[in-house]
Scaffold this active site. Structure first.
Site, PDB file in Angstrom:
ATOM      1  N   CYS A 165      -5.442  12.254  12.275  1.00  0.00           N
ATOM      2  CA  CYS A 165      -6.076  10.935  12.252  1.00  0.00           C
ATOM      3  C   CYS A 165      -5.838  10.335  13.633  1.00  0.00           C
ATOM      4  O   CYS A 165      -5.252  10.959  14.501  1.00  0.00           O
ATOM      5  CB  CYS A 165      -5.486  10.067  11.153  1.00  0.00           C
ATOM      6  SG  CYS A 165      -3.806   9.610  11.498  1.00  0.00           S
ATOM      7  N   ARG A 221      -8.457  -0.726   4.956  1.00  0.00           N
ATOM      8  CA  ARG A 221      -7.656   0.309   4.282  1.00  0.00           C
ATOM      9  C   ARG A 221      -6.318  -0.267   3.823  1.00  0.00           C
ATOM     10  O   ARG A 221      -5.729   0.215   2.868  1.00  0.00           O
ATOM     11  CB  ARG A 221      -7.376   1.477   5.242  1.00  0.00           C
ATOM     12  CG  ARG A 221      -8.582   2.281   5.606  1.00  0.00           C
ATOM     13  CD  ARG A 221      -8.210   3.519   6.357  1.00  0.00           C
ATOM     14  NE  ARG A 221      -7.129   4.245   5.690  1.00  0.00           N
ATOM     15  CZ  ARG A 221      -6.519   5.296   6.216  1.00  0.00           C
ATOM     16  NH1 ARG A 221      -6.854   5.704   7.415  1.00  0.00           N
ATOM     17  NH2 ARG A 221      -5.567   5.933   5.564  1.00  0.00           N
ATOM     18  N   ARG A 236      -0.552  14.660  12.419  1.00  0.00           N
ATOM     19  CA  ARG A 236      -0.126  14.446  11.032  1.00  0.00           C
ATOM     20  C   ARG A 236       0.066  15.755  10.238  1.00  0.00           C
ATOM     21  O   ARG A 236      -0.573  16.007   9.245  1.00  0.00           O
ATOM     22  CB  ARG A 236      -1.109  13.513  10.306  1.00  0.00           C
ATOM     23  CG  ARG A 236      -1.473  12.239  11.010  1.00  0.00           C
ATOM     24  CD  ARG A 236      -0.322  11.274  11.242  1.00  0.00           C
ATOM     25  NE  ARG A 236       0.235  10.692  10.044  1.00  0.00           N
ATOM     26  CZ  ARG A 236      -0.241   9.596   9.450  1.00  0.00           C
ATOM     27  NH1 ARG A 236      -1.301   9.023   9.914  1.00  0.00           N
ATOM     28  NH2 ARG A 236       0.333   9.119   8.372  1.00  0.00           N
ATOM     29  N   LYS A 283       0.858  -1.201   0.000  1.00  0.00           N
ATOM     30  CA  LYS A 283       0.000   0.000   0.000  1.00  0.00           C
ATOM     31  C   LYS A 283       0.884   1.237   0.000  1.00  0.00           C
ATOM     32  O   LYS A 283       0.647   2.179  -0.767  1.00  0.00           O
ATOM     33  CB  LYS A 283      -0.867  -0.015   1.261  1.00  0.00           C
ATOM     34  CG  LYS A 283      -1.524   1.314   1.578  1.00  0.00           C
ATOM     35  CD  LYS A 283      -2.372   1.286   2.825  1.00  0.00           C
ATOM     36  CE  LYS A 283      -1.639   1.493   4.086  1.00  0.00           C
ATOM     37  NZ  LYS A 283      -1.285   2.884   4.418  1.00  0.00           N
ATOM     38  N   ASN A 284       1.916   1.239   0.827  1.00  0.00           N
ATOM     39  CA  ASN A 284       2.718   2.460   1.013  1.00  0.00           C
ATOM     40  C   ASN A 284       3.735   2.715  -0.084  1.00  0.00           C
ATOM     41  O   ASN A 284       4.351   3.779  -0.127  1.00  0.00           O
ATOM     42  CB  ASN A 284       3.390   2.438   2.397  1.00  0.00           C
ATOM     43  CG  ASN A 284       2.360   2.619   3.506  1.00  0.00           C
ATOM     44  OD1 ASN A 284       1.190   2.913   3.240  1.00  0.00           O
ATOM     45  ND2 ASN A 284       2.767   2.399   4.746  1.00  0.00           N
ATOM     46  N   ASP A 315       4.902   0.915  12.030  1.00  0.00           N
ATOM     47  CA  ASP A 315       3.694   0.256  11.517  1.00  0.00           C
ATOM     48  C   ASP A 315       3.560  -1.173  12.009  1.00  0.00           C
ATOM     49  O   ASP A 315       2.542  -1.815  11.758  1.00  0.00           O
ATOM     50  CB  ASP A 315       3.674   0.268   9.981  1.00  0.00           C
ATOM     51  CG  ASP A 315       3.487   1.669   9.450  1.00  0.00           C
ATOM     52  OD1 ASP A 315       3.676   1.881   8.246  1.00  0.00           O
ATOM     53  OD2 ASP A 315       3.189   2.567  10.261  1.00  0.00           O
TER      54      ASP A 315
HETATM   55  C1  EPZ Z   1       4.240   7.122   6.102  1.00  0.00           C
HETATM   56  O1  EPZ Z   1       3.427   8.137   6.673  1.00  0.00           O
HETATM   57  C2  EPZ Z   1       3.376   5.872   6.063  1.00  0.00           C
HETATM   58  N1  EPZ Z   1       2.219   6.112   5.226  1.00  0.00           N
HETATM   59  C3  EPZ Z   1       2.926   5.511   7.472  1.00  0.00           C
HETATM   60  O2  EPZ Z   1       2.169   4.296   7.387  1.00  0.00           O
HETATM   61  C4  EPZ Z   1       4.167   5.270   8.326  1.00  0.00           C
HETATM   62  O3  EPZ Z   1       3.764   4.988   9.653  1.00  0.00           O
HETATM   63  C5  EPZ Z   1       5.060   6.522   8.302  1.00  0.00           C
HETATM   64  O4  EPZ Z   1       5.388   6.857   6.935  1.00  0.00           O
HETATM   65  C6  EPZ Z   1       6.355   6.317   9.078  1.00  0.00           C
HETATM   66  O5  EPZ Z   1       7.054   5.230   8.554  1.00  0.00           O
HETATM   67  C7  EPZ Z   1       2.355   6.020   3.880  1.00  0.00           C
HETATM   68  O6  EPZ Z   1       3.421   5.737   3.367  1.00  0.00           O
HETATM   69  C8  EPZ Z   1       1.116   6.253   3.060  1.00  0.00           C
HETATM   70  P1  EPZ Z   1       6.183  10.666   8.078  1.00  0.00           P
HETATM   71  P2  EPZ Z   1       3.914   9.686   6.649  1.00  0.00           P
HETATM   72  O7  EPZ Z   1       6.028  11.871   7.260  1.00  0.00           O
HETATM   73  O8  EPZ Z   1       4.629   9.954   5.391  1.00  0.00           O
HETATM   74  C9  EPZ Z   1       5.862  13.956  11.494  1.00  0.00           C
HETATM   75  C10 EPZ Z   1       0.332   2.884   7.743  1.00  0.00           C
HETATM   76  O9  EPZ Z   1      -0.098   2.372   8.783  1.00  0.00           O
HETATM   77  N2  EPZ Z   1       5.754  14.903  10.373  1.00  0.00           N
HETATM   78  O10 EPZ Z   1       7.433   9.848   7.957  1.00  0.00           O
HETATM   79  O11 EPZ Z   1       2.769  10.508   7.023  1.00  0.00           O
HETATM   80  C11 EPZ Z   1       4.666  13.004  11.563  1.00  0.00           C
HETATM   81  O12 EPZ Z   1       3.611  13.597  12.285  1.00  0.00           O
HETATM   82  C12 EPZ Z   1       0.779   4.335   7.749  1.00  0.00           C
HETATM   83  O13 EPZ Z   1       0.475   2.277   6.645  1.00  0.00           O
HETATM   84  C13 EPZ Z   1       5.775  16.271  10.654  1.00  0.00           C
HETATM   85  O14 EPZ Z   1       5.884  16.679  11.809  1.00  0.00           O
HETATM   86  O15 EPZ Z   1       4.954   9.669   7.863  1.00  0.00           O
HETATM   87  C14 EPZ Z   1       5.238  11.815  12.270  1.00  0.00           C
HETATM   88  O16 EPZ Z   1       5.251  12.064  13.662  1.00  0.00           O
HETATM   89  C15 EPZ Z   1       0.516   5.015   9.076  1.00  0.00           C
HETATM   90  N3  EPZ Z   1       5.661  17.140   9.623  1.00  0.00           N
HETATM   91  C16 EPZ Z   1       6.667  11.756  11.750  1.00  0.00           C
HETATM   92  O17 EPZ Z   1       6.961  13.078  11.269  1.00  0.00           O
HETATM   93  C17 EPZ Z   1       5.541  16.722   8.318  1.00  0.00           C
HETATM   94  O18 EPZ Z   1       5.462  17.574   7.417  1.00  0.00           O
HETATM   95  C18 EPZ Z   1       6.888  10.778  10.615  1.00  0.00           C
HETATM   96  O19 EPZ Z   1       5.939  11.080   9.614  1.00  0.00           O
HETATM   97  C19 EPZ Z   1       5.532  15.338   8.056  1.00  0.00           C
HETATM   98  C20 EPZ Z   1       5.648  14.448   9.090  1.00  0.00           C
END
Ligand code: EPZ
Length: 418
Positions: A116, A397, A121, A22-23, A305
């Site tokens: 969420c 999902r 997020r 998915k990711n 995850d």
């Molecule tokens: C991706 O989410 C994945 N989703 C998530 O999987 C996964 O948990 C996550 O990466 C971490 O590995 C997809 O790929 C669709 P991040 P993403 O940006 O890109 C903070 C699942 O269960 N952050 O690496 O949203 C954020 O809040 C999902 O399949 C900011 O502060 O994750 C988090 O605490 C859930 N500002 C951390 O960084 C930003 O602009 C990591 O987020 C972006 C992120």
């Protein structure tokens, strides 16, 4: 609405075929917006988030059709750059269309994803980095209104924090920027490497120059690629844990063991026997599960995850364990439900202290987010009796045919309409 009824506690035995990731699919689908021709994608998982992303692309003017398990995306008439809240609100990866729309049209209006269950997020890291490429943006009534008055201009960008989505958005946007872009402090999840493999097939010029640094030369010619999506490493990790907690014996197929070395090492540490071949992993669960202290981290660390899923295993360990969630600010939604099944998990900030030697009891449960939901299924598989899991749309999902795959290896599980 639907629910799952799970009757524990069979030992899972047999083979499970892992679906496409998915990711990896979500950023690659978003990246197809760069093209003004056709793109052919294979091995997309049939899960809700993919349907949502396809609906989002169609709302932008992409013509999309499925042919068996293949997807044909024709963007020759794709001409819209407005991504509505109605589609983005259910799937935060919708923000990934911002980069490609800016690269293609120089302007875009994309709904903020909103929070969420697992946290606020934000997308500040995405927006700050895009502004370094020459993007001007305003947030008006929950939408990002972004323009690149002089087009996207390549430059050096160091992400202020490691972010999978921000890395993906910037790789896609920079692929069409004028000149060279150097991205540093990048996330290096395998799904990002799959995205890069796809973009290179599309005609982009992208290379890793060090562990977390990528060099991108902007291009404007586009091919008509065919790409097969990589396997879902989180689905694979989930079923490995299912074997470990049911003292089962599973062969997990369509995987690349080297990509999930950390998960394999962790499960060996708790006592599971694991044998790997080129594209499959055999795991035998051990009655005596050893305790462990785990903290989640960006790849190649232990994946957030799989945090909810490994917590179920650690409840059954022979001593107390701990799990520290270092990625998200609220990813313990599964704890309350697990405690209702007899777990004794206490939370202190971002750390969970887990009492061992727990035997889960069946219960009626509520799913809250994708990975929390699957941890409830795992716990239910170990109980003697019937558990009910409500709101399984969270589960759908990200897990393709979960009850069919589990039933095939001996689980007593069924989906019920309510
Ligand atoms: C991706 O989410 C994945 N989703 C998530 O999987 C996964 O948990 C996550 O990466 C971490 O590995 C997809 O790929 C669709 P991040 P993403 O940006 O890109 C903070 C699942 O269960 N952050 O690496 O949203 C954020 O809040 C999902 O399949 C900011 O502060 O994750 C988090 O605490 C859930 N500002 C951390 O960084 C930003 O602009 C990591 O987020 C972006 C992120």
């Amino acid at each position: 609405m639907q629910k799952l009824e799970v009757f524990g506690s069979n030992k899972l035995k047999g083979q499970i075929e892992i679906s496409g990731s998915k990711n990896a699919s979500l950023p690659i689908l978003a990246a197809t917006l760069l093209s003004d021709k056709k793109v052919y994608l294979k091995n997309l998982p049939k899960v809700k988030d993919i349907v949502t992303m396809i609906n989002l692309l169609q709302s932008l003017g992409s013509k999309i059709k499925f042919k068996k398990k293949n997807l044909i995306i024709d963007n020759s008439k794709q001409n819209k750059n407005f991504a509505s809240y109605s589609l983005v609100k259910t799937m935060r990866a919708g923000i990934l269309v911002l980069g490609p729309l800016l690269a293609k049209f120089g302007a875009a209006k994309v709904s903020l994803p909103g929070g969420c269950a697992i946290g606020t997020r934000p997308v500040d890291v995405h927006l700050k980095a895009l502004s370094k490429l020459g993007v001007k943006y305003k947030i008006i009534q929950g939408y990002v209104h972004a323009v690149a008055p002089r087009g996207l201009v390549g430059t050096k960008i160091k992400f202020e924090k490691i972010s999978v989505g921000a890395t993906e958005n910037l790789i896609i946007a920079s692929s069409f920027a004028k000149g060279t872009t150097i991205l540093s402090n990048c996330a290096i999840e395998p799904e990002i490497k799959d995205l890069i493999n796809f973009l290179v097939k599309l005609g982009c010029n992208i290379q890793w120059t060090s562990k977390r640094t990528i060099k991108i030369l902007g291009v404007n010619k586009i091919n008509q690629p065919t790409h097969t999506i990589m396997f879902d490493r989180i689905e694979a990790g989930t079923y490995l844990i299912a074997a470990a907690i049911t003292e089962g014996n599973l062969i997990i197929k369509n995987v690349i063991p080297n990509i999930i070395k950390r998960e394999i090492k962790t499960l060996r540490k708790v006592g599971a026997k694991i044998f790997t071949k080129k594209n499959e992993i055999q795991i035998k669960g051990n009655k005596n599960i050893k305790s462990l202290n785990i903290k989640t981290a960006p790849y190649p660390g232990f994946p957030t995850d799989l945090q909810a899923q490994i917590m179920v295993l650690l409840c059954m360990a022979n001593k107390k364990s701990s799990v520290r969630e270092d990625i998200f600010d609220n990813r313990f939604m599964h704890v309350a439900e697990l405690n209702r099944m007899g777990a004794q998990i206490s939370i202190n900030g971002n750390k969970a202290l887990i009492k061992g030697n727990i035997k889960f009891a069946p219960a009626e449960l509520m799913a809250t987010d994708l990975r929390a939901s699957v941890s409830l299924v795992l716990a239910a598989l170990t109980t003697k009796g019937k558990s009910i899991i409500n709101r399984i749309y969270h589960l759908d999902r990200g897990y393709e045919n979960i009850e069919k795959k589990l039933k095939k290896v001996g689980a007593k599980i069924r989906r019920v309409n309510i």
